[in-house]
Design a protein around this motif. Structure first.
Motif, PDB file in Angstrom:
ATOM      1  N   ARG A  12      44.097  38.758  44.779  1.00  0.00           N
ATOM      2  CA  ARG A  12      42.946  38.713  43.594  1.00  0.00           C
ATOM      3  C   ARG A  12      43.166  40.227  43.558  1.00  0.00           C
ATOM      4  NH1 ARG A  12      40.477  34.566  42.490  1.00  0.00           N
ATOM      5  NH2 ARG A  12      40.670  32.457  43.521  1.00  0.00           N
ATOM      6  N   MET A  13      42.776  40.963  42.009  1.00  0.00           N
ATOM      7  CA  MET A  13      42.810  41.950  41.576  1.00  0.00           C
ATOM      8  C   MET A  13      41.278  41.466  41.078  1.00  0.00           C
ATOM      9  SD  MET A  13      43.025  45.107  41.277  1.00  0.00           S
ATOM     10  CE  MET A  13      44.978  45.269  41.262  1.00  0.00           C
ATOM     11  N   GLY A  14      40.270  42.145  41.727  1.00  0.00           N
ATOM     12  CA  GLY A  14      38.555  42.225  40.647  1.00  0.00           C
ATOM     13  C   GLY A  14      38.607  43.890  40.724  1.00  0.00           C
ATOM     14  N   LEU A  15      37.596  43.976  40.535  1.00  0.00           N
ATOM     15  CA  LEU A  15      36.690  45.978  40.340  1.00  0.00           C
ATOM     16  C   LEU A  15      36.658  46.769  41.006  1.00  0.00           C
ATOM     17  CD1 LEU A  15      33.979  44.968  37.714  1.00  0.00           C
ATOM     18  CD2 LEU A  15      36.010  45.807  37.421  1.00  0.00           C
ATOM     19  N   GLY A  16      36.678  45.570  42.638  1.00  0.00           N
ATOM     20  CA  GLY A  16      36.615  47.171  43.151  1.00  0.00           C
ATOM     21  C   GLY A  16      38.050  47.252  43.998  1.00  0.00           C
ATOM     22  N   TRP A  17      39.323  46.330  43.923  1.00  0.00           N
ATOM     23  CA  TRP A  17      40.341  46.051  44.278  1.00  0.00           C
ATOM     24  C   TRP A  17      41.447  46.976  42.760  1.00  0.00           C
ATOM     25  CZ3 TRP A  17      42.953  46.379  48.481  1.00  0.00           C
ATOM     26  CH2 TRP A  17      41.844  45.445  49.059  1.00  0.00           C
ATOM     27  N   ALA A  18      40.861  47.321  41.773  1.00  0.00           N
ATOM     28  CA  ALA A  18      41.488  47.410  40.613  1.00  0.00           C
ATOM     29  C   ALA A  18      41.081  49.066  41.378  1.00  0.00           C
ATOM     30  CB  ALA A  18      40.995  47.425  39.614  1.00  0.00           C
ATOM     31  N   HIS A  30      41.868  47.553  34.952  1.00  0.00           N
ATOM     32  CA  HIS A  30      41.628  45.956  34.759  1.00  0.00           C
ATOM     33  C   HIS A  30      40.254  45.694  33.558  1.00  0.00           C
ATOM     34  CE1 HIS A  30      40.959  42.867  36.856  1.00  0.00           C
ATOM     35  NE2 HIS A  30      39.423  42.752  37.148  1.00  0.00           N
ATOM     36  N   ALA A  31      38.910  46.542  33.434  1.00  0.00           N
ATOM     37  CA  ALA A  31      38.258  45.639  32.212  1.00  0.00           C
ATOM     38  C   ALA A  31      38.975  45.985  31.217  1.00  0.00           C
ATOM     39  CB  ALA A  31      36.793  46.842  32.473  1.00  0.00           C
ATOM     40  N   ALA A  32      40.195  46.667  30.900  1.00  0.00           N
ATOM     41  CA  ALA A  32      40.737  46.016  29.388  1.00  0.00           C
ATOM     42  C   ALA A  32      41.305  45.171  29.509  1.00  0.00           C
ATOM     43  CB  ALA A  32      41.529  47.202  28.981  1.00  0.00           C
ATOM     44  N   ARG A  51      44.501  39.177  34.264  1.00  0.00           N
ATOM     45  CA  ARG A  51      45.612  39.768  35.004  1.00  0.00           C
ATOM     46  C   ARG A  51      44.476  40.096  36.189  1.00  0.00           C
ATOM     47  NH1 ARG A  51      51.015  39.987  35.710  1.00  0.00           N
ATOM     48  NH2 ARG A  51      51.833  41.651  36.778  1.00  0.00           N
ATOM     49  N   ASP A  52      43.733  38.545  36.409  1.00  0.00           N
ATOM     50  CA  ASP A  52      43.106  38.631  37.825  1.00  0.00           C
ATOM     51  C   ASP A  52      43.780  38.945  39.093  1.00  0.00           C
ATOM     52  OD1 ASP A  52      41.006  39.403  36.111  1.00  0.00           O
ATOM     53  OD2 ASP A  52      40.093  37.716  36.358  1.00  0.00           O
ATOM     54  N   PHE A  53      45.273  39.665  39.510  1.00  0.00           N
ATOM     55  CA  PHE A  53      45.900  39.685  40.649  1.00  0.00           C
ATOM     56  C   PHE A  53      46.874  40.973  40.233  1.00  0.00           C
ATOM     57  CE2 PHE A  53      48.501  37.558  37.168  1.00  0.00           C
ATOM     58  CZ  PHE A  53      49.231  37.714  36.633  1.00  0.00           C
ATOM     59  N   ALA A  54      47.037  40.811  42.011  1.00  0.00           N
ATOM     60  CA  ALA A  54      47.816  41.700  41.548  1.00  0.00           C
ATOM     61  C   ALA A  54      49.126  41.326  42.178  1.00  0.00           C
ATOM     62  CB  ALA A  54      47.632  42.728  43.121  1.00  0.00           C
ATOM     63  N   SER A  55      50.089  41.775  41.671  1.00  0.00           N
ATOM     64  CA  SER A  55      51.621  41.359  42.398  1.00  0.00           C
ATOM     65  C   SER A  55      53.223  42.714  41.762  1.00  0.00           C
ATOM     66  CB  SER A  55      52.409  40.494  41.229  1.00  0.00           C
ATOM     67  OG  SER A  55      52.304  41.634  39.871  1.00  0.00           O
ATOM     68  N   VAL A  56      53.691  42.081  42.523  1.00  0.00           N
ATOM     69  CA  VAL A  56      54.638  43.314  43.154  1.00  0.00           C
ATOM     70  C   VAL A  56      56.442  42.863  42.421  1.00  0.00           C
ATOM     71  CG1 VAL A  56      56.408  44.767  45.310  1.00  0.00           C
ATOM     72  CG2 VAL A  56      54.283  44.194  45.067  1.00  0.00           C
ATOM     73  N   SER A  57      57.534  43.529  41.246  1.00  0.00           N
ATOM     74  CA  SER A  57      58.471  42.476  40.863  1.00  0.00           C
ATOM     75  C   SER A  57      59.212  43.082  41.465  1.00  0.00           C
ATOM     76  CB  SER A  57      58.751  43.565  39.166  1.00  0.00           C
ATOM     77  OG  SER A  57      57.214  42.366  38.901  1.00  0.00           O
ATOM     78  N   PHE A  58      60.293  42.446  41.810  1.00  0.00           N
ATOM     79  CA  PHE A  58      61.776  42.024  42.064  1.00  0.00           C
ATOM     80  C   PHE A  58      62.371  42.130  41.189  1.00  0.00           C
ATOM     81  CE2 PHE A  58      59.575  40.019  45.712  1.00  0.00           C
ATOM     82  CZ  PHE A  58      60.738  38.914  45.821  1.00  0.00           C
ATOM     83  N   MET A  59      64.202  42.773  41.616  1.00  0.00           N
ATOM     84  CA  MET A  59      65.823  41.485  40.997  1.00  0.00           C
ATOM     85  C   MET A  59      66.050  41.262  41.721  1.00  0.00           C
ATOM     86  SD  MET A  59      65.232  42.804  37.636  1.00  0.00           S
ATOM     87  CE  MET A  59      66.377  42.384  36.817  1.00  0.00           C
ATOM     88  N   GLN A  60      66.864  39.665  41.911  1.00  0.00           N
ATOM     89  CA  GLN A  60      66.844  39.120  42.991  1.00  0.00           C
ATOM     90  C   GLN A  60      67.965  38.352  42.416  1.00  0.00           C
ATOM     91  OE1 GLN A  60      64.724  35.410  44.871  1.00  0.00           O
ATOM     92  NE2 GLN A  60      65.050  36.544  46.512  1.00  0.00           N
TER      93      GLN A  60
END
Length: 171
Positions: A52-58, A112-114, A119-128
């Motif tokens: 999750r991505m909240g204000l603290g994590w952002a 994050h506020a914008a 999008r209230d989550f963090a993620s990592v993208s990669f090609m597979q």
């Protein structure tokens, strides 16, 4: 390597490690590996959600992103001091780290506020890729196929191209 050279697939593998092992086997046998490539096929984009991505994590992510560039810029400016560049560099690096972390945290919060909750989550993208083809120049492909036929079977045995592509396929 000649970019114009015609190439053909000499083997296909499910994992990059298997394809790497095949090319290493060719190299160990004196094969001109500069005429070989590993090509990922059927590539897809995977976005793994990390939390999750909240204000603290952002704010924390922003602070981490801003701290290092701030410290680097402070250190570089500190080295410009002619009298005592080491002490100045370290002190300005510390100031830069703090300033960069504060600016980064502020920018992280604003970004994050914008998003307004979209999008209230963090993620990592990669090609597979779904498989890895080992390709070789046509002029040396037959020799490579012969050498790969001598490759000791590892986690999965080699299969002829008439079989499904569920494992390494030597053609």
């Amino acid at each position: 390597m000649n970019e114009q050279a015609a190439r053909r697939t000499i083997a296909s593998y499910e994992t990059y490690q298997e394809a790497e092992r095949a090319v290493d086997h060719l190299a160990d046998r004196g094969f001109p590996v500069e005429r070989v490539a590993i090509v990922g096929q059927d590539v897809r984009l995977v976005e793994q959600v990390t939390g999750r991505m909240g204000l603290g994590w952002a704010a924390l992510h922003g602070a981490a992103s801003g701290a290092m560039p701030g410290a680097l810029i402070g250190w570089i400016f500190g080295l410009l001091n002619w009298l005592d560049p080491v002490v100045s560099g370290l002190l300005l690096a510390l100031y830069g780290l703090v300033f960069g972390a504060l600016v980064g945290a502020l920018l992280g919060l604003l970004a994050h506020a914008a998003q307004r909750g979209r999008r209230d989550f963090a993620s990592v993208s990669f090609m597979q890729p779904s498989r890895y083809d080992v390709v070789a120049d046509d002029a040396v492909a037959e020799h490579a196929v012969q050498l790969l036929a001598q490759l000791p079977s590892g986690s999965s045995a080699a299969r002829r191209s008439s079989r499904p592509r569920s494992g390494p396929t030597i053609t």
